[in-house]
Design a protein around this motif. Structure first.
Motif, PDB file in Angstrom:
ATOM      1  N   ALA A  34       0.817  -1.217   0.000  1.00 25.44           N
ATOM      2  CA  ALA A  34       0.000   0.000   0.000  1.00 25.44           C
ATOM      3  C   ALA A  34       0.851   1.267   0.000  1.00 25.44           C
ATOM      4  O   ALA A  34       0.513   2.250  -0.669  1.00 25.44           O
ATOM      5  CB  ALA A  34      -0.936  -0.008   1.203  1.00 25.44           C
ATOM      6  N   THR A  35       1.974   1.258   0.731  1.00 23.42           N
ATOM      7  CA  THR A  35       2.794   2.462   0.827  1.00 23.42           C
ATOM      8  C   THR A  35       3.426   2.845  -0.515  1.00 23.42           C
ATOM      9  O   THR A  35       3.789   4.008  -0.703  1.00 23.42           O
ATOM     10  CB  THR A  35       3.902   2.272   1.872  1.00 23.42           C
ATOM     11  N   THR A  36       3.557   1.888  -1.411  1.00 22.73           N
ATOM     12  CA  THR A  36       4.115   2.187  -2.733  1.00 22.73           C
ATOM     13  C   THR A  36       3.286   3.236  -3.454  1.00 22.73           C
ATOM     14  O   THR A  36       3.807   4.062  -4.215  1.00 22.73           O
ATOM     15  CB  THR A  36       4.178   0.905  -3.588  1.00 22.73           C
ATOM     16  N   TRP A  37       1.970   3.221  -3.205  1.00 23.73           N
ATOM     17  CA  TRP A  37       1.053   4.083  -3.952  1.00 23.73           C
ATOM     18  C   TRP A  37       0.727   5.386  -3.228  1.00 23.73           C
ATOM     19  O   TRP A  37      -0.151   6.137  -3.662  1.00 23.73           O
ATOM     20  CB  TRP A  37      -0.235   3.311  -4.258  1.00 23.73           C
ATOM     21  N   ILE A  38       1.456   5.694  -2.153  1.00 21.11           N
ATOM     22  CA  ILE A  38       1.237   6.975  -1.466  1.00 21.11           C
ATOM     23  C   ILE A  38       1.433   8.167  -2.402  1.00 21.11           C
ATOM     24  O   ILE A  38       0.634   9.118  -2.369  1.00 21.11           O
ATOM     25  CB  ILE A  38       2.147   7.076  -0.224  1.00 21.11           C
ATOM     26  N   PRO A  39       2.459   8.170  -3.263  1.00 25.07           N
ATOM     27  CA  PRO A  39       2.590   9.296  -4.205  1.00 25.07           C
ATOM     28  C   PRO A  39       1.370   9.469  -5.108  1.00 25.07           C
ATOM     29  O   PRO A  39       0.989  10.610  -5.425  1.00 25.07           O
ATOM     30  CB  PRO A  39       3.832   8.928  -5.026  1.00 25.07           C
ATOM     31  N   ASN A 119     -11.179  -1.933  -2.844  1.00 25.98           N
ATOM     32  CA  ASN A 119     -10.718  -0.587  -2.502  1.00 25.98           C
ATOM     33  C   ASN A 119     -10.241   0.178  -3.732  1.00 25.98           C
ATOM     34  O   ASN A 119     -10.663   1.315  -3.977  1.00 25.98           O
ATOM     35  CB  ASN A 119      -9.579  -0.658  -1.480  1.00 25.98           C
ATOM     36  N   THR A 120      -9.330  -0.435  -4.468  1.00 24.50           N
ATOM     37  CA  THR A 120      -8.747   0.274  -5.615  1.00 24.50           C
ATOM     38  C   THR A 120      -9.787   0.546  -6.695  1.00 24.50           C
ATOM     39  O   THR A 120      -9.786   1.626  -7.292  1.00 24.50           O
ATOM     40  CB  THR A 120      -7.576  -0.514  -6.219  1.00 24.50           C
ATOM     41  N   PHE A 121     -10.704  -0.392  -6.930  1.00 18.26           N
ATOM     42  CA  PHE A 121     -11.683  -0.173  -7.994  1.00 18.26           C
ATOM     43  C   PHE A 121     -12.737   0.838  -7.570  1.00 18.26           C
ATOM     44  O   PHE A 121     -13.231   1.608  -8.406  1.00 18.26           O
ATOM     45  CB  PHE A 121     -12.338  -1.494  -8.399  1.00 18.26           C
ATOM     46  N   SER A 122     -13.086   0.871  -6.301  1.00 18.85           N
ATOM     47  CA  SER A 122     -14.051   1.874  -5.841  1.00 18.85           C
ATOM     48  C   SER A 122     -13.475   3.274  -6.018  1.00 18.85           C
ATOM     49  O   SER A 122     -14.172   4.196  -6.466  1.00 18.85           O
ATOM     50  CB  SER A 122     -14.432   1.641  -4.376  1.00 18.85           C
ATOM     51  N   LEU A 123     -12.193   3.447  -5.683  1.00 15.89           N
ATOM     52  CA  LEU A 123     -11.549   4.739  -5.875  1.00 15.89           C
ATOM     53  C   LEU A 123     -11.397   5.075  -7.350  1.00 15.89           C
ATOM     54  O   LEU A 123     -11.579   6.231  -7.765  1.00 15.89           O
ATOM     55  CB  LEU A 123     -10.180   4.754  -5.186  1.00 15.89           C
ATOM     56  N   ALA A 124     -11.059   4.067  -8.154  1.00 13.34           N
ATOM     57  CA  ALA A 124     -10.914   4.289  -9.594  1.00 13.34           C
ATOM     58  C   ALA A 124     -12.231   4.755 -10.206  1.00 13.34           C
ATOM     59  O   ALA A 124     -12.260   5.701 -11.006  1.00 13.34           O
ATOM     60  CB  ALA A 124     -10.426   3.010 -10.279  1.00 13.34           C
ATOM     61  N   ILE A 125     -13.320   4.114  -9.833  1.00 17.20           N
ATOM     62  CA  ILE A 125     -14.630   4.481 -10.367  1.00 17.20           C
ATOM     63  C   ILE A 125     -15.052   5.855  -9.860  1.00 17.20           C
ATOM     64  O   ILE A 125     -15.533   6.702 -10.631  1.00 17.20           O
ATOM     65  CB  ILE A 125     -15.690   3.427  -9.982  1.00 17.20           C
ATOM     66  N   PHE A 126     -14.862   6.111  -8.577  1.00 18.12           N
ATOM     67  CA  PHE A 126     -15.280   7.398  -8.016  1.00 18.12           C
ATOM     68  C   PHE A 126     -14.547   8.562  -8.674  1.00 18.12           C
ATOM     69  O   PHE A 126     -15.175   9.536  -9.121  1.00 18.12           O
ATOM     70  CB  PHE A 126     -15.044   7.430  -6.506  1.00 18.12           C
ATOM     71  N   PHE A 139      -6.030   4.922 -16.823  1.00 17.44           N
ATOM     72  CA  PHE A 139      -4.900   4.644 -15.948  1.00 17.44           C
ATOM     73  C   PHE A 139      -5.343   4.162 -14.570  1.00 17.44           C
ATOM     74  O   PHE A 139      -4.709   3.274 -13.981  1.00 17.44           O
ATOM     75  CB  PHE A 139      -4.017   5.888 -15.819  1.00 17.44           C
ATOM     76  N   LEU A 140      -6.426   4.722 -14.044  1.00 14.08           N
ATOM     77  CA  LEU A 140      -6.896   4.278 -12.732  1.00 14.08           C
ATOM     78  C   LEU A 140      -7.434   2.849 -12.782  1.00 14.08           C
ATOM     79  O   LEU A 140      -7.221   2.062 -11.852  1.00 14.08           O
ATOM     80  CB  LEU A 140      -7.970   5.233 -12.215  1.00 14.08           C
ATOM     81  N   VAL A 141      -8.126   2.506 -13.854  1.00 10.67           N
ATOM     82  CA  VAL A 141      -8.621   1.132 -14.005  1.00 10.67           C
ATOM     83  C   VAL A 141      -7.437   0.179 -14.124  1.00 10.67           C
ATOM     84  O   VAL A 141      -7.417  -0.898 -13.508  1.00 10.67           O
ATOM     85  CB  VAL A 141      -9.558   1.016 -15.213  1.00 10.67           C
ATOM     86  N   CYS A 142      -6.425   0.565 -14.905  1.00 12.87           N
ATOM     87  CA  CYS A 142      -5.222  -0.274 -15.020  1.00 12.87           C
ATOM     88  C   CYS A 142      -4.530  -0.422 -13.670  1.00 12.87           C
ATOM     89  O   CYS A 142      -4.039  -1.503 -13.333  1.00 12.87           O
ATOM     90  CB  CYS A 142      -4.267   0.333 -16.039  1.00 12.87           C
ATOM     91  N   TRP A 143      -4.492   0.668 -12.903  1.00 14.10           N
ATOM     92  CA  TRP A 143      -3.896   0.615 -11.560  1.00 14.10           C
ATOM     93  C   TRP A 143      -4.616  -0.413 -10.698  1.00 14.10           C
ATOM     94  O   TRP A 143      -3.980  -1.222 -10.010  1.00 14.10           O
ATOM     95  CB  TRP A 143      -3.975   2.003 -10.929  1.00 14.10           C
ATOM     96  N   SER A 144      -5.937  -0.409 -10.731  1.00 13.75           N
ATOM     97  CA  SER A 144      -6.705  -1.373  -9.948  1.00 13.75           C
ATOM     98  C   SER A 144      -6.449  -2.802 -10.417  1.00 13.75           C
ATOM     99  O   SER A 144      -6.250  -3.712  -9.601  1.00 13.75           O
ATOM    100  CB  SER A 144      -8.200  -1.051 -10.044  1.00 13.75           C
ATOM    101  N   LEU A 145      -6.425  -2.995 -11.729  1.00 10.04           N
ATOM    102  CA  LEU A 145      -6.203  -4.340 -12.273  1.00 10.04           C
ATOM    103  C   LEU A 145      -4.794  -4.846 -11.977  1.00 10.04           C
ATOM    104  O   LEU A 145      -4.595  -6.050 -11.769  1.00 10.04           O
ATOM    105  CB  LEU A 145      -6.468  -4.346 -13.779  1.00 10.04           C
ATOM    106  N   ILE A 146      -3.822  -3.936 -11.942  1.00  9.08           N
ATOM    107  CA  ILE A 146      -2.463  -4.332 -11.564  1.00  9.08           C
ATOM    108  C   ILE A 146      -2.463  -4.865 -10.137  1.00  9.08           C
ATOM    109  O   ILE A 146      -1.846  -5.891  -9.832  1.00  9.08           O
ATOM    110  CB  ILE A 146      -1.493  -3.140 -11.701  1.00  9.08           C
ATOM    111  N   ASN A 147      -3.165  -4.172  -9.240  1.00  6.47           N
ATOM    112  CA  ASN A 147      -3.256  -4.637  -7.859  1.00  6.47           C
ATOM    113  C   ASN A 147      -3.949  -5.992  -7.781  1.00  6.47           C
ATOM    114  O   ASN A 147      -3.579  -6.847  -6.961  1.00  6.47           O
ATOM    115  CB  ASN A 147      -4.013  -3.602  -7.016  1.00  6.47           C
ATOM    116  N   MET A 215       1.775   8.137 -11.475  1.00  7.15           N
ATOM    117  CA  MET A 215       1.485   6.704 -11.550  1.00  7.15           C
ATOM    118  C   MET A 215       2.555   5.962 -12.354  1.00  7.15           C
ATOM    119  O   MET A 215       3.045   4.907 -11.949  1.00  7.15           O
ATOM    120  CB  MET A 215       0.104   6.482 -12.170  1.00  7.15           C
ATOM    121  N   LEU A 216       2.924   6.537 -13.487  1.00  5.67           N
ATOM    122  CA  LEU A 216       3.948   5.919 -14.330  1.00  5.67           C
ATOM    123  C   LEU A 216       5.299   5.891 -13.623  1.00  5.67           C
ATOM    124  O   LEU A 216       6.035   4.898 -13.708  1.00  5.67           O
ATOM    125  CB  LEU A 216       4.056   6.669 -15.655  1.00  5.67           C
ATOM    126  N   LEU A 217       5.637   6.964 -12.918  1.00  7.16           N
ATOM    127  CA  LEU A 217       6.901   7.000 -12.176  1.00  7.16           C
ATOM    128  C   LEU A 217       6.906   5.984 -11.041  1.00  7.16           C
ATOM    129  O   LEU A 217       7.950   5.395 -10.725  1.00  7.16           O
ATOM    130  CB  LEU A 217       7.138   8.407 -11.628  1.00  7.16           C
TER     131      LEU A 217
END
Length: 232
Positions: A34-39, A119-126, A139-147, A215-217
């Protein structure tokens, strides 16, 4: 029929689970933390603050994002997992010995459904509905799917756990957005923006680019860290 579905679910999990690559092991461990995604969260916060004129509007969005996490993941951890009591693959007596465990990580006992997915998909959709940017949505959907992929790679969630988590996350994210819109319309005037510099809801495209860049970084950081781990 149900037994056949469960059996196929387990076989599919073993297909996603693990690899012989130490690079992918390190990459997944970083991406699933989880801490990886703080940025990324800070970039979303920056975008919200930059594009909302008033602390009340910012707090409303933050409160809704918090509700997404609470209803999507926290309630699941507190009640659903302990009620359903479906073993994680790493604790399932039938396939536990077949699961490729990475660095001894097995997770808790129960895994239905995946809080990471919810969690990730709810935030991505919101945030997708909030900002209305195709780039940000993608990008947010991809972020959720990566998780979601990392959880199956690590063998701590079955595909059905992931799919149910995604469904519940989408339901929560959409519901909270409707709640947000209802409150917003009561409190503030609704504006529509037609400009190449803004999204339909008035967010600057340049600020959306900041979120995407962060996100890319972050992914690049995870890749570089996995590479370094091979030589340490």
């Amino acid at each position: 029929m149900w037994n056949e579905i469960i059996q196929y679910d387990k076989e599919l999990l073993l297909w996603f689970n693990g690899s012989d690559s130490l690079f992918f092991d390190g990459l997944v461990k970083t991406l699933t933390t989880a801490t990886t995604w703080i940025p990324l969260y800070l970039a979303l916060f920056y975008m919200v603050v930059k594009n909302n004129d008033g602390i009340q509007k910012v707090l409303l969005i933050l409160a809704c994002a918090g509700l997404c996490v609470f209803f999507a993941g926290s309630l699941n951890d507190m009640f659903v997992k302990t009620t359903v009591e479906r073993w994680r693959p790493t604790h399932d007596g039938e396939i536990a010995m077949l699961v490729d465990v990475v660095n001894g990580y097995r997770g808790g006992r129960f895994g239905f459904f995946s809080s990471h997915a919810a969690n990730t998909f709810s935030l991505a959709i919101f945030f997708s509905l909030l900002v209305r940017s195709r780039v940000l949505t993608s990008f947010l959907v991809c972020w959720s799917l990566i998780n979601c992929w990392t959880r199956m790679y690590l063998g701590v969630h079955f595909p059905i756990d992931i799919c149910c988590g995604l469904f519940w996350g989408a339901t929560v994210g959409t519901t909270i957005w409707f709640l947000y819109r209802k409150l917003y319309k009561r409190l503030y005037r609704q504006d529509n923006f037609i400009s190449s510099h803004y999204t339909l809801t008035g967010y600057e495209c340049a600020d959306v680019d900041v979120v995407v860049t962060v996100m890319l970084l972050t992914i690049l950081y995870a890749i570089l860290k996995a590479c370094l781990m091979l030589y340490l």
